[in-house]
Design a protein around this motif. Structure first.
Motif, PDB file in Angstrom:
ATOM      1  N   ASP A  67      45.224  33.193  -2.839  1.00 19.99           N
ATOM      2  CA  ASP A  67      45.076  32.227  -4.382  1.00 19.99           C
ATOM      3  C   ASP A  67      43.397  32.050  -4.513  1.00 19.99           C
ATOM      4  O   ASP A  67      42.557  33.093  -5.294  1.00 19.99           O
ATOM      5  CB  ASP A  67      45.484  31.330  -4.272  1.00 19.99           C
ATOM      6  CG  ASP A  67      46.806  31.672  -4.876  1.00 19.99           C
ATOM      7  OD1 ASP A  67      47.139  32.153  -4.976  1.00 19.99           O
ATOM      8  OD2 ASP A  67      47.203  30.164  -5.041  1.00 19.99           O
ATOM      9  N   MET A  68      42.922  31.997  -2.700  1.00 21.59           N
ATOM     10  CA  MET A  68      41.396  32.024  -2.888  1.00 21.59           C
ATOM     11  C   MET A  68      41.067  33.057  -3.273  1.00 21.59           C
ATOM     12  O   MET A  68      39.559  33.825  -3.536  1.00 21.59           O
ATOM     13  CB  MET A  68      40.986  31.571  -0.996  1.00 21.59           C
ATOM     14  CG  MET A  68      39.636  31.473  -0.868  1.00 21.59           C
ATOM     15  SD  MET A  68      39.295  30.024  -2.121  1.00 21.59           S
ATOM     16  CE  MET A  68      39.236  28.285  -0.206  1.00 21.59           C
ATOM     17  N   HIS A 108      51.808  27.945  -4.361  1.00 23.93           N
ATOM     18  CA  HIS A 108      50.357  29.255  -4.003  1.00 23.93           C
ATOM     19  C   HIS A 108      51.444  30.130  -5.200  1.00 23.93           C
ATOM     20  O   HIS A 108      52.527  30.890  -4.246  1.00 23.93           O
ATOM     21  CB  HIS A 108      50.184  29.111  -3.332  1.00 23.93           C
ATOM     22  CG  HIS A 108      49.334  28.575  -2.778  1.00 23.93           C
ATOM     23  ND1 HIS A 108      48.433  28.839  -3.159  1.00 23.93           N
ATOM     24  CD2 HIS A 108      48.893  27.333  -1.452  1.00 23.93           C
ATOM     25  CE1 HIS A 108      47.088  26.784  -2.489  1.00 23.93           C
ATOM     26  NE2 HIS A 108      47.951  26.278  -1.894  1.00 23.93           N
ATOM     27  N   ASN A 109      50.494  31.358  -5.276  1.00 22.60           N
ATOM     28  CA  ASN A 109      51.126  32.942  -6.358  1.00 22.60           C
ATOM     29  C   ASN A 109      51.474  32.447  -7.630  1.00 22.60           C
ATOM     30  O   ASN A 109      51.541  33.609  -8.310  1.00 22.60           O
ATOM     31  CB  ASN A 109      51.812  33.431  -5.363  1.00 22.60           C
ATOM     32  CG  ASN A 109      51.005  33.592  -3.681  1.00 22.60           C
ATOM     33  OD1 ASN A 109      51.387  33.473  -2.372  1.00 22.60           O
ATOM     34  ND2 ASN A 109      49.277  33.612  -3.389  1.00 22.60           N
ATOM     35  N   LYS A 144      43.982  19.740  -4.119  1.00 25.20           N
ATOM     36  CA  LYS A 144      42.824  20.328  -4.183  1.00 25.20           C
ATOM     37  C   LYS A 144      42.437  21.663  -3.765  1.00 25.20           C
ATOM     38  O   LYS A 144      41.679  22.152  -3.550  1.00 25.20           O
ATOM     39  CB  LYS A 144      41.708  19.307  -4.162  1.00 25.20           C
ATOM     40  CG  LYS A 144      41.547  17.778  -3.936  1.00 25.20           C
ATOM     41  CD  LYS A 144      41.868  17.535  -5.989  1.00 25.20           C
ATOM     42  CE  LYS A 144      42.017  15.919  -6.375  1.00 25.20           C
ATOM     43  NZ  LYS A 144      42.899  15.919  -7.023  1.00 25.20           N
ATOM     44  N   ASP A 145      43.561  22.215  -3.721  1.00 26.18           N
ATOM     45  CA  ASP A 145      43.635  23.621  -3.161  1.00 26.18           C
ATOM     46  C   ASP A 145      43.658  24.302  -4.504  1.00 26.18           C
ATOM     47  O   ASP A 145      43.962  24.435  -5.366  1.00 26.18           O
ATOM     48  CB  ASP A 145      45.043  24.082  -1.961  1.00 26.18           C
ATOM     49  CG  ASP A 145      44.291  23.796  -0.539  1.00 26.18           C
ATOM     50  OD1 ASP A 145      43.193  23.009  -0.630  1.00 26.18           O
ATOM     51  OD2 ASP A 145      45.164  23.984   0.143  1.00 26.18           O
ATOM     52  N   ILE A 146      42.918  25.730  -4.294  1.00 23.88           N
ATOM     53  CA  ILE A 146      43.006  26.184  -5.412  1.00 23.88           C
ATOM     54  C   ILE A 146      44.129  27.165  -5.415  1.00 23.88           C
ATOM     55  O   ILE A 146      44.314  27.918  -4.825  1.00 23.88           O
ATOM     56  CB  ILE A 146      41.767  27.820  -5.260  1.00 23.88           C
ATOM     57  CG1 ILE A 146      40.675  27.222  -4.301  1.00 23.88           C
ATOM     58  CG2 ILE A 146      41.307  28.608  -6.358  1.00 23.88           C
ATOM     59  CD1 ILE A 146      39.813  26.138  -5.876  1.00 23.88           C
ATOM     60  N   THR A 147      44.782  27.023  -6.617  1.00 19.39           N
ATOM     61  CA  THR A 147      45.949  28.461  -6.602  1.00 19.39           C
ATOM     62  C   THR A 147      45.842  29.329  -7.903  1.00 19.39           C
ATOM     63  O   THR A 147      45.076  28.538  -9.191  1.00 19.39           O
ATOM     64  CB  THR A 147      46.980  26.896  -7.223  1.00 19.39           C
ATOM     65  OG1 THR A 147      46.371  26.606  -8.820  1.00 19.39           O
ATOM     66  CG2 THR A 147      47.365  26.000  -6.495  1.00 19.39           C
ATOM     67  N   THR A 148      46.971  30.066  -7.778  1.00 20.35           N
ATOM     68  CA  THR A 148      47.109  30.578  -8.691  1.00 20.35           C
ATOM     69  C   THR A 148      48.310  30.911 -10.150  1.00 20.35           C
ATOM     70  O   THR A 148      49.289  30.222  -9.300  1.00 20.35           O
ATOM     71  CB  THR A 148      46.968  32.160  -8.597  1.00 20.35           C
ATOM     72  OG1 THR A 148      47.790  32.709  -8.099  1.00 20.35           O
ATOM     73  CG2 THR A 148      45.156  32.912  -7.778  1.00 20.35           C
ATOM     74  N   LEU A 149      48.255  31.453 -11.070  1.00 22.21           N
ATOM     75  CA  LEU A 149      49.474  31.069 -11.802  1.00 22.21           C
ATOM     76  C   LEU A 149      50.315  32.503 -11.985  1.00 22.21           C
ATOM     77  O   LEU A 149      51.477  32.149 -12.817  1.00 22.21           O
ATOM     78  CB  LEU A 149      49.316  30.605 -13.625  1.00 22.21           C
ATOM     79  CG  LEU A 149      47.866  29.481 -13.490  1.00 22.21           C
ATOM     80  CD1 LEU A 149      47.415  29.654 -15.029  1.00 22.21           C
ATOM     81  CD2 LEU A 149      48.864  28.003 -12.949  1.00 22.21           C
ATOM     82  N   GLY A 150      50.576  33.312 -11.994  1.00 18.90           N
ATOM     83  CA  GLY A 150      51.133  34.293 -11.379  1.00 18.90           C
ATOM     84  C   GLY A 150      51.371  35.203 -12.951  1.00 18.90           C
ATOM     85  O   GLY A 150      49.816  34.835 -13.712  1.00 18.90           O
ATOM     86  N   ARG A 151      52.366  35.933 -12.777  1.00 18.53           N
ATOM     87  CA  ARG A 151      52.354  36.713 -14.014  1.00 18.53           C
ATOM     88  C   ARG A 151      52.108  35.662 -15.601  1.00 18.53           C
ATOM     89  O   ARG A 151      52.627  34.788 -15.559  1.00 18.53           O
ATOM     90  CB  ARG A 151      53.883  37.659 -13.720  1.00 18.53           C
ATOM     91  CG  ARG A 151      53.414  39.144 -13.031  1.00 18.53           C
ATOM     92  CD  ARG A 151      55.279  39.661 -13.582  1.00 18.53           C
ATOM     93  NE  ARG A 151      54.741  40.487 -14.594  1.00 18.53           N
ATOM     94  CZ  ARG A 151      56.029  40.860 -16.211  1.00 18.53           C
ATOM     95  NH1 ARG A 151      56.909  40.528 -15.816  1.00 18.53           N
ATOM     96  NH2 ARG A 151      55.389  41.453 -16.560  1.00 18.53           N
TER      97      ARG A 151
END
Lengths: 423, 423
Positions: A67-68, A108-109, A144-151
């Protein structure tokens, strides 16, 4: 004039020219008196390039660090877009998902948004700036970690910000003119839909329409945010997706919204399952534990002589191998005869709000397929959708036949049941 | 075994192979029982590519958005490095400058660190992780905007973290074996310095040595952090920079540390300045207001007959045009005859702590230049440095002659005044 959230996908900002074109469009909205928040994806192939790099250093590209890595993509596009807007003489500030207050869970992801606290965005636009926000990313509430939201993450970011900011509309800019009554690459006479209800759009999205993803439409429906899907190239009016019809469109009787198709699924048939309570539960617990999302499920009546039945379901082709392995592993617990796997299938769906009050719709649908010589392998229906599974080879002919049968073709005088006003 | 901060530059992580090599080196330190925090720069040409992209969308690439853009570079390299370490079976977490607690002022593109609050880094390494930190970046104290630290920023990040975490050493990995008595590309017999005082290193850095920048050495000196400059390729012991000599090196009499040269400067001479109080102040206020950093300043005694004098100074070539324009603009206020500008110069500096107690040093220095046929145009001295300006064409010969004269050549038996222990 209120606040507008716009979202631009990776193909709209694929290079410097694209970024400058998008900057002009954003400035136009600002000049028209709107406060503007623009959500942007990573440039063209950036994400794929980053994924390739990850593959070169590690066999397992996932989790926190992945994700980072990926979030660098939007960081680049959003900063460049802000610079391009400043070069046009307007003030702009870019914000990461974290800075924009997109709070997510810690998965994550494919994180899910659990809160949006857009205080910095609000201050920025109130000071007269155009705010550019990185789509697809957030920050986890606990760590407080960076995440991504996926599709579909960037579309969801846009809708979520629109809801949190009380925007009057969320405009999703893409490389097509809007949502069509069928895939225009398959059906040349497909028409752009001017307005579609959020419910119908949800069914189209689940049925293979790629323009908007289910997740973002669901979010918009829940928070009652109108979405306007339109082209970042043409500037024409696109398709409005909202809970309430817009303007004179309210007077029209919308019945059939469109025909969607999907060739990304495979079919699994479990042959010779004992027809007794708890069997289906056992099977789908096995599938769920393997983290596989299934789509259609069909069970035939059992033959009285054997007390055995067959259960079929569809799932993403990419999960096929995993599903078969999981079922084989639990063969004894489930107690089936054999498994059949078929990835040469297509799903064709007819979507429309008026369907259940029009009993002739189902009949017309099946007649159209029959006349086109298309064999039906599975059938599944909901309040506002009928889906069938056919051979993959038949898909284009089947979609065209159904599109024509329901008077959706753009030059047809019989398009009385269609809710749009044409192109 | 305590905590070690390591810093890897862009050339060390230029591609996947480089990243994997660095990952192995970091894991080695961890296996040796250290807690490890690794500060990393952007991969190879990433920063230049981002700058090019910025140039394509905007004529003015600076300020807040430029920092947002550039910081994507370390985000990519640090995430990949963390992944590569995890692929080796060790736990790693990457942190942005902001997450690492690098707090700066709000001067975008060349922010200064005003505080370091490395709570998350501390927790991460205490949990057994290797912490990877983005160099070159921070977050502004007042606006919480992303900032970059400008030239030498990653080295400064490493030293600042080492100070805040109480590290036993800050290892700066680079593409050379350490600090040399002269630039090895010019002087083939240059020797690697095993230990150098922070004061001497500061003078070498100001005099053109590129291995460590002034800013990071100054930070290390102030917080008493030993720096170990070494190659990320060879793994050999490099050069220790510290306030106190290390081990048996304490017994040696260090006099001359090295010879540095710099061809990046130009010389401005202001001819015919009235020799009266306040003249120099007026001139250098004009230069300061134009935000130009000057280096050497020399004023000759005035000719009694005219009451006029000449003032010369050196400055970065890149600021030459600006300086001349500023002086011309204030010609009347200053009252000079003419300006001379010369960018075909070189500066040669001899650095060593024992210099002022050895009156022969200056004489030997000038004799060496004279014997090599090099003419001296300006002279400037400090407690531990003598610098001269010569023709640019003469620079290599001048550096070699001085290096030999002070017994610094690696195969010379006369190297008695040199403080290192040789290669």
């Amino acid at each position: 004039m209120g606040l507008v959230v716009q979202k631009y996908g990776g193909s709209s900002v694929a290079d410097a020219e694209g970024i400058k074109r998008v900057a002009k469009r954003i400035v136009e909205a600002k000049k028209n008196g709107h406060q503007v928040v623009a959500v942007v994806s990573a440039m063209g192939d950036t994400t794929d390039e980053l994924i390739d790099l990850a593959g070169e250093v590690s066999p397992v590209a996932s989790g926190r660090e992945f994700d980072m890595l990926l979030t660098a993509g939007e960081r680049i596009s959003m900063a460049l877009l802000a610079m391009a807007i400043k070069a046009l003489g307007h003030e702009a500030q870019s914000f990461t998902g974290s800075q924009a207050g997109v709070i997510t869970d810690s998965v994550h992801n494919k994180a899910r948004i659990i809160d949006v606290t857009p205080g910095r965005i609000k201050s920025s636009v109130d000071e007269g700036n155009i705010a550019i926000v990185a789509g697809f990313q957030g920050v986890s509430q606990d760590k407080k970690d960076i995440t991504t939201l996926g599709r579909g993450g960037s579309d969801t970011t846009a809708v979520a910000l629109a809801a949190a900011l009380g925007a009057e509309v969320c405009e999703i800019y893409t490389d097509v003119d809007g949502v069509f009554t069928a895939d225009p690459r398959v059906v040349k006479k497909a028409r752009k839909i001017d307005w579609i209800s959020a419910e119908d759009m949800l069914e189209l999205a689940s049925s293979g329409s790629k323009v908007l993803l289910h997740r973002c439409v669901e979010y918009a429906r829940r928070y009652d945010i109108p979405i306007h899907v339109r082209s970042s190239f043409s500037g024409l009016t696109g398709t409005w997706v909202s809970n309430r019809p817009r303007g004179d469109q309210a007077m029209e009787q919308a019945i059939i919204s469109g025909v969607a198709h999907d060739t990304s699924e495979a079919k699994v048939t479990i042959v010779g399952v004992p027809d007794k309570p708890g069997e289906a539960a056992t099977i789908f617990r096995v599938i769920a534990d393997a983290e596989i999302n299934i789509d259609m499920v069909v069970q035939n009546v059992s033959a009285a002589s054997t007390g055995l039945t067959d259960i079929s379901f569809t799932l993403p082709k990419t999960d096929g191998r995993k599903a078969i392995a999981a079922l084989e592993k639990h063969r004894d617990a489930i107690g089936f005869d054999s498994l059949r796997y078929d990835d040469q299938i297509a799903k064709i769906s007819l979507v429309g709000a008026g369907m259940k009050t029009n009993p002739g719709v189902t009949a017309t649908f099946f007649e159209a397929l029959s006349n086109a010589g298309v064999n039906i392998e599975l059938i599944s229906t909901s309040e506002i959708r009928i889906s069938v599974v056919t051979r993959e080879d038949d898909v284009n002919g089947a979609v065209r036949a159904v599109h024509t049968a329901f008077g959706l073709d753009s030059d047809s005088d019989e398009a009385v049941v269609y809710g749009g006003t044409g192109r």
